[in-house]
Design an enzyme around this catalytic site. Structure first.
Site, mmCIF file in Angstrom:
data_model
loop_
_atom_site.group_PDB
_atom_site.id
_atom_site.type_symbol
_atom_site.label_atom_id
_atom_site.label_comp_id
_atom_site.label_asym_id
_atom_site.label_seq_id
_atom_site.Cartn_x
_atom_site.Cartn_y
_atom_site.Cartn_z
ATOM 1 N N GLY A 4 50.951 -40.601 120.017
ATOM 2 C CA GLY A 4 49.573 -40.717 119.578
ATOM 3 C C GLY A 4 49.726 -41.440 118.259
ATOM 4 O O GLY A 4 50.616 -41.680 117.517
ATOM 5 N N ARG A 8 42.874 -38.997 112.836
ATOM 6 C CA ARG A 8 42.566 -38.088 111.630
ATOM 7 C C ARG A 8 43.515 -38.470 110.641
ATOM 8 O O ARG A 8 43.105 -38.178 109.353
ATOM 9 C CB ARG A 8 42.776 -36.743 112.064
ATOM 10 C CG ARG A 8 41.513 -36.363 113.034
ATOM 11 C CD ARG A 8 41.703 -34.927 113.762
ATOM 12 N NE ARG A 8 42.825 -35.197 114.786
ATOM 13 C CZ ARG A 8 43.010 -33.907 115.633
ATOM 14 N NH1 ARG A 8 42.552 -33.083 115.414
ATOM 15 N NH2 ARG A 8 43.990 -34.311 116.404
ATOM 16 N N ASP A 103 53.977 -33.305 116.140
ATOM 17 C CA ASP A 103 53.310 -32.973 114.873
ATOM 18 C C ASP A 103 53.362 -31.583 114.206
ATOM 19 O O ASP A 103 52.425 -31.242 113.431
ATOM 20 C CB ASP A 103 51.901 -33.625 114.798
ATOM 21 C CG ASP A 103 51.170 -32.713 115.636
ATOM 22 O OD1 ASP A 103 51.670 -32.004 116.495
ATOM 23 O OD2 ASP A 103 49.836 -32.878 115.756
ATOM 24 N N GLY A 140 43.312 -26.047 119.504
ATOM 25 C CA GLY A 140 42.873 -25.304 121.248
ATOM 26 C C GLY A 140 42.881 -23.960 120.783
ATOM 27 O O GLY A 140 43.770 -23.360 120.273
ATOM 28 N N ASN A 228 47.309 -32.994 111.500
ATOM 29 C CA ASN A 228 46.413 -33.942 111.884
ATOM 30 C C ASN A 228 45.844 -34.666 110.704
ATOM 31 O O ASN A 228 45.627 -35.874 110.704
ATOM 32 C CB ASN A 228 45.098 -33.478 112.624
ATOM 33 C CG ASN A 228 45.775 -32.442 113.759
ATOM 34 O OD1 ASN A 228 46.780 -33.226 114.583
ATOM 35 N ND2 ASN A 228 45.354 -31.551 114.182
ATOM 36 N N ASN A 387 72.539 -63.413 85.498
ATOM 37 C CA ASN A 387 73.103 -63.694 87.017
ATOM 38 C C ASN A 387 72.234 -64.526 87.929
ATOM 39 O O ASN A 387 72.568 -64.858 88.913
ATOM 40 C CB ASN A 387 73.161 -62.292 87.704
ATOM 41 C CG ASN A 387 71.906 -61.522 87.788
ATOM 42 O OD1 ASN A 387 71.056 -61.744 87.092
ATOM 43 N ND2 ASN A 387 71.713 -60.469 88.995
ATOM 44 N N ALA A 424 80.406 -60.268 68.606
ATOM 45 C CA ALA A 424 79.016 -59.860 68.826
ATOM 46 C C ALA A 424 78.002 -61.073 69.057
ATOM 47 O O ALA A 424 78.395 -62.031 68.470
ATOM 48 C CB ALA A 424 78.694 -58.917 67.815
HETATM 49 C C1 UD1 Z 1 47.038 -30.432 120.769
HETATM 50 C C2 UD1 Z 1 46.606 -29.425 121.664
HETATM 51 C C3 UD1 Z 1 46.095 -28.308 121.193
HETATM 52 C C4 UD1 Z 1 46.807 -27.546 120.010
HETATM 53 C C5 UD1 Z 1 47.298 -28.545 119.074
HETATM 54 C C6 UD1 Z 1 48.301 -27.888 118.251
HETATM 55 C C7 UD1 Z 1 46.395 -30.669 123.879
HETATM 56 C C8 UD1 Z 1 45.133 -31.203 124.516
HETATM 57 N N1 UD1 Z 1 45.754 -30.012 122.718
HETATM 58 O O1 UD1 Z 1 45.624 -30.962 120.268
HETATM 59 O O2 UD1 Z 1 45.549 -27.353 122.189
HETATM 60 O O3 UD1 Z 1 46.149 -26.703 119.488
HETATM 61 O O4 UD1 Z 1 47.761 -29.641 119.782
HETATM 62 O O5 UD1 Z 1 48.735 -28.684 117.224
HETATM 63 O O6 UD1 Z 1 47.308 -31.013 124.041
HETATM 64 N N2 UD1 Z 1 50.371 -37.292 122.189
HETATM 65 C C9 UD1 Z 1 51.126 -38.249 123.053
HETATM 66 N N3 UD1 Z 1 50.158 -39.053 123.961
HETATM 67 C C10 UD1 Z 1 48.776 -38.825 124.111
HETATM 68 C C11 UD1 Z 1 48.280 -37.981 123.151
HETATM 69 C C12 UD1 Z 1 48.866 -37.300 122.241
HETATM 70 O O7 UD1 Z 1 52.222 -38.475 122.885
HETATM 71 O O8 UD1 Z 1 48.293 -39.563 124.532
HETATM 72 C C13 UD1 Z 1 51.217 -36.532 121.160
HETATM 73 C C14 UD1 Z 1 50.861 -36.846 119.763
HETATM 74 O O9 UD1 Z 1 51.522 -37.953 119.120
HETATM 75 C C15 UD1 Z 1 51.150 -35.645 119.112
HETATM 76 C C16 UD1 Z 1 50.936 -34.685 120.034
HETATM 77 O O10 UD1 Z 1 51.004 -35.227 121.263
HETATM 78 O O11 UD1 Z 1 52.445 -35.395 118.524
HETATM 79 C C17 UD1 Z 1 49.579 -33.792 120.139
HETATM 80 O O12 UD1 Z 1 48.616 -34.600 119.874
HETATM 81 P P1 UD1 Z 1 47.229 -34.645 119.066
HETATM 82 O O13 UD1 Z 1 46.573 -35.558 119.459
HETATM 83 O O14 UD1 Z 1 47.871 -34.226 117.714
HETATM 84 O O15 UD1 Z 1 46.549 -33.261 119.780
HETATM 85 P P2 UD1 Z 1 45.653 -32.082 119.031
HETATM 86 O O16 UD1 Z 1 44.397 -32.852 119.204
HETATM 87 O O17 UD1 Z 1 46.267 -31.744 117.820
HETATM 88 CA CA CA Z 2 47.844 -32.320 116.549
#
Ligand code: UD1
Ligand code: CA
Length: 493
Positions: A4, A8, A103, A140, A228, A387, A424
């Site tokens: 991702g 944010r 994350d 979530g 985030n 230098n 010197a």
């Molecule tokens: C996600 C959870 C949420 C939880 C929260 C905890 C989902 C749908 N939601 O939400 O329930 O409370 O984490 O921190 O999973 N990523 C990808 N590919 C994508 C989207 C995301 O690799 O297409 C990776 C991001 O890089 C990140 C992780 O997945 O490391 C979580 O993504 P993020 O967008 O932060 O999810 P949240 O909205 O925080």
């Molecule tokens: Ca997250």
């Protein structure tokens, strides 16, 4: 999952590359996964995937990591789906998968092990890690049935007002049954506010099929913090720093004020080293035993031996200080600076790609760049290696036991032979053979009485008659008329 962007964060840099205590965030998840699964770790990359891969490789992972690409970030469920092939290619079907968000850097291995144990004990299809933070907004929510069993996970943006009141959140750490996972992922549909394939929907899918869903709640909610925003980044950083300071104090390091000590996650410090307030130790710095690091100092990616003393206000980057070396206050060691055993650098000395030999000293106000300086050398105050000619850099070589007098410029390339002495104030442009005295400065001229005459001229020419006479006489001798001469004193300079 590390594909991702992290909207944010409002950053050009992919969220998982943001450092927490000097380490890209993603490495915490990779490290944790490897502790659990060894070589069976896949990382899903996408946004700035090349850089994320490079960060993982540069960290020197315990085992090779499989990198999977998610070209379009269609959600966490979609991300995990991309890993199906690499696991298939292993040729064996794995019974259990552990899935981590990229994350959540505060997670501890023991928590993950407890989650795995619970999953196995309860023979669950899915086991989720939950937390009850002070403010659940953004996460979530874990929806439980009356009896307490987990029913589903609802994303903050999809939650009803009633669901938003739920205090228990999904950490984003899961254990799933191997046979269940990928069939469930195939059934995900992006029917939600964000139009994404949510990994979290596998919980409801398991419940629908009558499979068991288990949950473990972390004791301290902070451990489950997902990053985030920049505020959360700072909060996570605080936690890791506190843990790191506590760790080194347990290992026998004195921190005079740990609240102001900033030690990156990969730093190593020896016993009985004393670190004063407001010190920053960055990157892959290693510090030996019995060292003293005084306040307002930053040391990055450097190696310090034992009994090294760093006085206040020093900046040390990619440098090496051997045992008993000392620097500062106000020393600046740039990449490639090396202090051999018991070498000493004093105040306002800058070094770059320069080696100061065993027991050698550069105590005051110097620039030493592209230089190799032998043992037992004294570099006088104000010595400068010239230098750089505007295009290229040149080397200065100084043999053992050389004495460089104060305010010397060494115009490189130049070599000073063993045991030579530079008087010197020299501008050294040619090599000095061993055991030789080099003097390179303009001969001194003394003009008695010049100063008071000059002062008198500047304040309106009211010289005492006797002194005026002397001055006229002198002018006559030189064949010039003082009458027409406007500023005789100055002309004679
Ligand atoms: C996600 C959870 C949420 C939880 C929260 C905890 C989902 C749908 N939601 O939400 O329930 O409370 O984490 O921190 O999973 N990523 C990808 N590919 C994508 C989207 C995301 O690799 O297409 C990776 C991001 O890089 C990140 C992780 O997945 O490391 C979580 O993504 P993020 O967008 O932060 O999810 P949240 O909205 O925080
Ligand atoms: Ca997250």
């Amino acid at each position: 999952m590390a594909a991702g962007l992290g909207k944010r964060m409002k950053s050009k840099l992919a969220k998982v590359l943001h450092p927490v205590a000097g380490r890209p965030m993603v490495l915490y998840a990779v490290d944790l996964a490897q502790q659990l699964a060894g070589e069976h770790v896949a990382v899903v990359v996408g946004y700035q995937g090349k850089e994320v891969r490079a960060a993982i490789e540069a960290s020197g992972p315990r085992q090779p990591v499989m990198i999977v690409e998610q070209t379009q970030q269609l959600g966490t469920g979609h991300a995990v789906q991309q890993a199906r092939d690499v696991f298939r290619r292993l040729g064996k079907s794995l019974s259990t998968y552990v899935i981590l968000n990229g994350d959540t850097p505060l997670l501890k291995p023991a928590t993950l092990q407890a989650l795995l144990r619970l999953h196995q004990e309860e023979r669950a299809a899915v086991t989720v890690l939950t937390a009850t933070p002070g403010n659940p907004a953004g996460y979530g929510r874990v929806v439980r049935a009356k009896g307490g069993r987990v029913q589903k996970i609802v994303e903050d943006r999809d939650a009803t007002d009633a669901e938003k009141q739920i205090g228990e959140i999904n950490v984003g750490t899961y254990v799933t049954d191997g046979a269940f996972l990928f069939t469930a992922l195939d059934r995900l549909r992006p029917r939600n506010v964000q139009g994404e394939y949510y990994l979290t929907d596998v919980v409801a899918l398991a419940v629908e099929r009558g499979l068991r869903v288990s949950a473990l709640t972390v004791r301290r909610a902070a451990e489950g913090m997902g990053i985030n925003s920049r505020e959360q980044l700072a909060a996570a950083e605080r936690v890791i720093r506190r843990r790191t300071c506590a760790h080194w104090m347990r290992e026998g390091v004195t921190l005079r004020n740990p609240a102001t000590t900033s030690i990156d996650a990969d730093v190593v410090i020896g016993r009985d080293t004393v670190i004063h307030p407001d010190v920053t130790l960055e990157g892959r710095t290693t510090i030996g035993e019995d060292c003293i690091i005084r306040s307002h100092t930053r040391i990055s990616d450097s190696a310090l031996g034992h009994r090294v003393v760093v006085q206040d206000h020093c900046v040390v980057r990619e440098a090496r200080l051997e045992d008993d070396a000392s620097i500062g206050p106000f020393a600046h060691l740039r990449p490639g600076a090396v202090l051999r055993r018991a070498a000493k650098v004093g105040n306002f000395v800058e070094m770059k790609k320069a080696e100061l030999g065993e027991g050698s000293k550069a105590n005051h106000l110097s620039y030493l760049g592209d230089a190799k300086i032998g043992k037992g050398v004294n570099i006088g105050a104000g010595t400068i290696t010239c230098n750089y000619d505007g295009h290229k850099k040149y080397d200065t070589v100084i043999g053992d036991d050389v004495f460089i007098g104060s305010d010397t410029q060494l115009v490189a390339p130049v070599t000073i032979g063993k045991g030579a002495v530079i008087a010197a104030g020299a501008t050294i442009t040619a090599d000095v053979p061993p055991d030789t005295l080099a003097i390179a400065r303009v001969q001194q001229i003394n003009r008695p009485g010049w100063a008071s005459r000059q002062r008198a001229l500047q304040t309106g020419g009211s010289l005492p008659p006797s002194r005026k006479l002397t001055s006229m006489k002198a002018d006559k001798v030189s064949g010039k008329s003082s009458g027409r001469d406007v500023k005789p004193a100055k002309r004679r300079l």
